[in-house]
Enzyme design. Structure first.
Site, PDB file in Angstrom:
ATOM      1  N   ASP A  10      -4.242   1.311  -7.494  1.00 27.46           N
ATOM      2  CA  ASP A  10      -4.716   1.046  -6.137  1.00 27.46           C
ATOM      3  C   ASP A  10      -4.068   2.114  -5.250  1.00 27.46           C
ATOM      4  O   ASP A  10      -3.091   2.752  -5.649  1.00 27.46           O
ATOM      5  CB  ASP A  10      -4.254  -0.369  -5.740  1.00 27.46           C
ATOM      6  CG  ASP A  10      -4.510  -0.690  -4.281  1.00 27.46           C
ATOM      7  OD1 ASP A  10      -5.592  -0.329  -3.773  1.00 27.46           O
ATOM      8  OD2 ASP A  10      -3.625  -1.301  -3.650  1.00 27.46           O
ATOM      9  N   ASP A  12      -3.650   1.922  -1.208  1.00 29.41           N
ATOM     10  CA  ASP A  12      -2.866   1.371  -0.094  1.00 29.41           C
ATOM     11  C   ASP A  12      -1.866   0.324  -0.582  1.00 29.41           C
ATOM     12  O   ASP A  12      -2.256  -0.684  -1.156  1.00 29.41           O
ATOM     13  CB  ASP A  12      -3.791   0.743   0.943  1.00 29.41           C
ATOM     14  CG  ASP A  12      -4.701   1.773   1.580  1.00 29.41           C
ATOM     15  OD1 ASP A  12      -4.246   2.911   1.772  1.00 29.41           O
ATOM     16  OD2 ASP A  12      -5.863   1.449   1.868  1.00 29.41           O
TER      17      ASP A  12
HETATM   18 MG    MG Z   1      -3.258  -2.469  -1.915  1.00 26.66          MG
END
Ligand code: MG
Length: 237
Positions: A10, A12
């Site tokens: 992922d 962020d």
């Molecule tokens: Mg995230």
């Protein structure tokens, strides 16, 4: 690396602590540029994160603390401030001022050396994600990273679409992949795609439900307590 074929990250909260170190900082810079005498601490921003959307977050803040402009000027004021904040956020990334989380650059270099495929799978803004990869990971790592982001998929996480797309396009065996996520929503997406998930908790996700995770840590880390590539591979057994 026989068993581990790919690491799917992922963006962020995993590559960078985007909310605390990026968006919050950019809001504060925008407030300062407008001489607003507003500065959001990590704790205050954590409260405001319960409100979705940057403009809505600012509105809530001024509703709670008082507005610096007349009621009829509020919409334009928020719109301008949000545009300034967005530009400042992109500049933070472009200038390399958003720090990578501990262990990210190291584990990517270990993966490259071992011939393990690396992808970043995010349903955030594609330009920001690609910029984080290009600028922060740097010229020796970024070319080895495939980015799946933003509008490439119809359904955002927790839908598994972005992970299924990565597995499909890169011709991976889901049983030989490991996802790294920081949130319950991301973990749910990985789980629904049938891929094991390591959670590296971030500032604002610490309290979330990670019971579906293969393993939960505070970070990949550096030094004696760091998780290295063989440790990640052992999570697939
Ligand atoms: Mg995230």
């Amino acid at each position: 690396m026989g068993r581990l074929q790919a690491l799917l990250f992922d963006c962020d909260g995993v590559l960078v602590d985007t909310e605390r170190d990026g968006h919050r900082v950019a809001f504060n810079e925008a407030f300062a540029k407008k001489d607003l005498k507003v500065s959001w601490s990590p704790e205050r921003y954590g409260e405001l994160l319960h409100t979705a959307g940057g403009k809505e977050r600012m509105r809530r803040h001024f509703d709670e603390t008082g507005w610096p402009v007349a009621e009829r000027d509020r919409d334009g004021f928020i719109k301008d401030l949000h545009k300034l904040k967005t530009d400042l956020f992109m500049a933070l990334i472009a200038d390399g001022k958003l720090p990578l989380r501990p262990g990210i650059a190291r584990i990517m270099r270990e993966a490259i050396d071992a011939g393990v495929t690396i992808a970043v799978c995010s349903t955030s803004n594609e330009r920001a994600v690609q910029s984080i990869v290009d600028v922060l990971l740097g010229a020796d790592v970024a070319p080895h990273v495939t980015v799946f982001a933003g509008d490439m998929v119809k359904a955002k996480k927790p839908d598994p679409e972005i992970y299924l797309m990565a597995v499909n396009r890169l011709q991976l065996d889901p049983a030989k992949c490991l996802v790294v996520e920081d949130s319950h929503i991301g973990l749910t997406a990985a789980d629904a795609a049938g891929i094991r998930c390591l959670v590296t908790k971030s500032s604002y996700t610490e309290q979330e439900d990670f019971r579906a995770a293969t393993k939960v840590v505070s970070e990949l880390g550096e030094g004696a307590s760091a998780l290295e590539l063989p440790d990640l591979e052992s999570l697939l057994i």
